[in-house]
Design a protein around this motif. Structure first.
Motif, PDB file in Angstrom:
ATOM      1  N   PHE A  40      10.439  26.876  86.093  1.00 36.49           N
ATOM      2  CA  PHE A  40       9.722  27.839  86.928  1.00 36.49           C
ATOM      3  C   PHE A  40      10.134  27.568  88.371  1.00 36.49           C
ATOM      4  CE2 PHE A  40       7.164  27.127  83.144  1.00 36.49           C
ATOM      5  CZ  PHE A  40       6.926  28.432  82.725  1.00 36.49           C
ATOM      6  N   GLY A  41      10.591  28.623  89.048  1.00 36.02           N
ATOM      7  CA  GLY A  41      11.133  28.420  90.377  1.00 36.02           C
ATOM      8  C   GLY A  41      10.649  29.443  91.379  1.00 36.02           C
ATOM      9  N   ALA A  42      10.866  29.125  92.650  1.00 34.27           N
ATOM     10  CA  ALA A  42      10.512  30.030  93.739  1.00 34.27           C
ATOM     11  C   ALA A  42      11.329  29.645  94.962  1.00 34.27           C
ATOM     12  CB  ALA A  42       9.019  29.970  94.041  1.00 34.27           C
ATOM     13  N   GLY A  43      11.491  30.603  95.850  1.00 32.32           N
ATOM     14  CA  GLY A  43      12.221  30.339  97.079  1.00 32.32           C
ATOM     15  C   GLY A  43      12.244  31.569  97.972  1.00 32.32           C
ATOM     16  N   GLY A  44      13.067  31.514  98.990  1.00 30.81           N
ATOM     17  CA  GLY A  44      13.160  32.623  99.927  1.00 30.81           C
ATOM     18  C   GLY A  44      14.519  32.669 100.579  1.00 30.81           C
ATOM     19  N   GLY A  45      14.756  33.731 101.352  1.00 28.24           N
ATOM     20  CA  GLY A  45      16.047  33.854 102.007  1.00 28.24           C
ATOM     21  C   GLY A  45      16.158  35.113 102.823  1.00 28.24           C
ATOM     22  N   ILE A  46      17.403  35.484 103.102  1.00 29.54           N
ATOM     23  CA  ILE A  46      17.714  36.600 103.980  1.00 29.54           C
ATOM     24  C   ILE A  46      18.391  37.720 103.186  1.00 29.54           C
ATOM     25  CG2 ILE A  46      18.976  37.341 106.034  1.00 29.54           C
ATOM     26  CD1 ILE A  46      16.674  35.428 106.606  1.00 29.54           C
ATOM     27  N   ALA A  47      17.872  38.945 103.344  1.00 31.28           N
ATOM     28  CA  ALA A  47      18.438  40.121 102.680  1.00 31.28           C
ATOM     29  C   ALA A  47      19.074  41.044 103.719  1.00 31.28           C
ATOM     30  CB  ALA A  47      17.357  40.873 101.911  1.00 31.28           C
ATOM     31  N   THR A  48      20.216  41.621 103.362  1.00 31.03           N
ATOM     32  CA  THR A  48      20.926  42.542 104.249  1.00 31.03           C
ATOM     33  C   THR A  48      21.387  43.751 103.447  1.00 31.03           C
ATOM     34  OG1 THR A  48      21.758  40.644 105.516  1.00 31.03           O
ATOM     35  CG2 THR A  48      22.780  42.784 105.946  1.00 31.03           C
ATOM     36  N   THR A  49      21.074  44.959 103.931  1.00 35.98           N
ATOM     37  CA  THR A  49      21.400  46.183 103.211  1.00 35.98           C
ATOM     38  C   THR A  49      22.662  46.830 103.765  1.00 35.98           C
ATOM     39  OG1 THR A  49      19.012  46.549 103.172  1.00 35.98           O
ATOM     40  CG2 THR A  49      20.392  48.313 102.335  1.00 35.98           C
TER      41      THR A  49
END
Length: 219
Positions: free
Chosen positions: A19-28
């Motif tokens: 089971f995992g979780a995290g975050g980051g940067i999105a670019t469209t």
């Protein structure tokens, strides 16, 4: 496939779920000219039949955004999205043996993956014909995520199996059809992309039966 199947038969580690979780940067990369880097988060649940192979479900939530360049291209949008995908990942450890040297011990943790899913958008954008008006659009679009990442075990259990994994990943998400920016005009792109660079953790639970078995390390 012959090499992979031989490697699979040679493995004797206990299967795991994580089971995992995290975050980051999105670019469209869509119909707007100026891309913005925005924040997105994810959670996932994975099944590892072997240490270097997994299938998992992932949920992303965050914002995709693009800005206008003025008269040349007035399109501007903000998409508060969530996405659900099913994916598979294959680690280089399937073909690179351990303990050859330090370099190969490092590259064994590189993985590639792909999957399929949907992105649900809640979008506000600038009306192309009346720039003072903001439109509100909701839609659901199919996506194909392609992944390149690195997964490193940072904590092991008493059987020397992965317990806590650090996962860094770069996603290139192919968005099928118009609408990730909320525009459906005749000049709207028939497909688009968004990238997602993320960092997170996965906590592993071994599905062990009976006595402890030897574990073939992969990092």
């Amino acid at each position: 496939m012959i090499i992979i199947s031989g490697q699979l038969r040679a493995q004797n580690s206990a299967p795991q779920i994580t089971f995992g979780a995290g975050g980051g940067i999105a670019t469209t990369f869509s119909g707007t000219v100026l891309q913005k880097n925005t924040v997105a988060f994810y959670g996932d649940a994975a099944y590892y039949p072997w240490s270097f192979l997994n299938v998992y479900l992932e949920v992303q939530a965050g914002t995709l955004s693009g800005a206008s360049s003025g008269k040349r291209n007035p399109k501007s949008f903000n998409n508060n999205f969530n996405a659900e995908t099913i994916n598979g990942e294959l680690n280089l450890g399937v073909i690179v043996k351990p303990d050859i040297n330090v370099f190969f011990d490092v590259v064994r943790n590189i993985y590639g993956g792909a999957g399929y899913g949907v992105i649900n958008g809640d979008i506000t954008n600038v009306n192309l014909f009346k720039p003072a008006i903001v439109d509100h659009i909701k839609n659901t679009i199919h996506i194909v995520p392609i992944k390149l990442g690195y997964e490193l075990t940072i904590v092991r259990n008493i059987y020397d199996e992965p317990l806590l994994r650090l996962n860094g990943c770069l996603n290139l998400n192919y968005v099928k059809g118009k609408g990730v920016d909320g525009y459906y005009d005749k000049n709207a792109a028939s497909h688009s992309f968004y990238t997602y660079a993320s960092l997170g953790l996965r906590y592993a639970i071994s599905l062990r039966h009976g006595k402890a078995r030897d574990y073939n390390k992969f990092d």
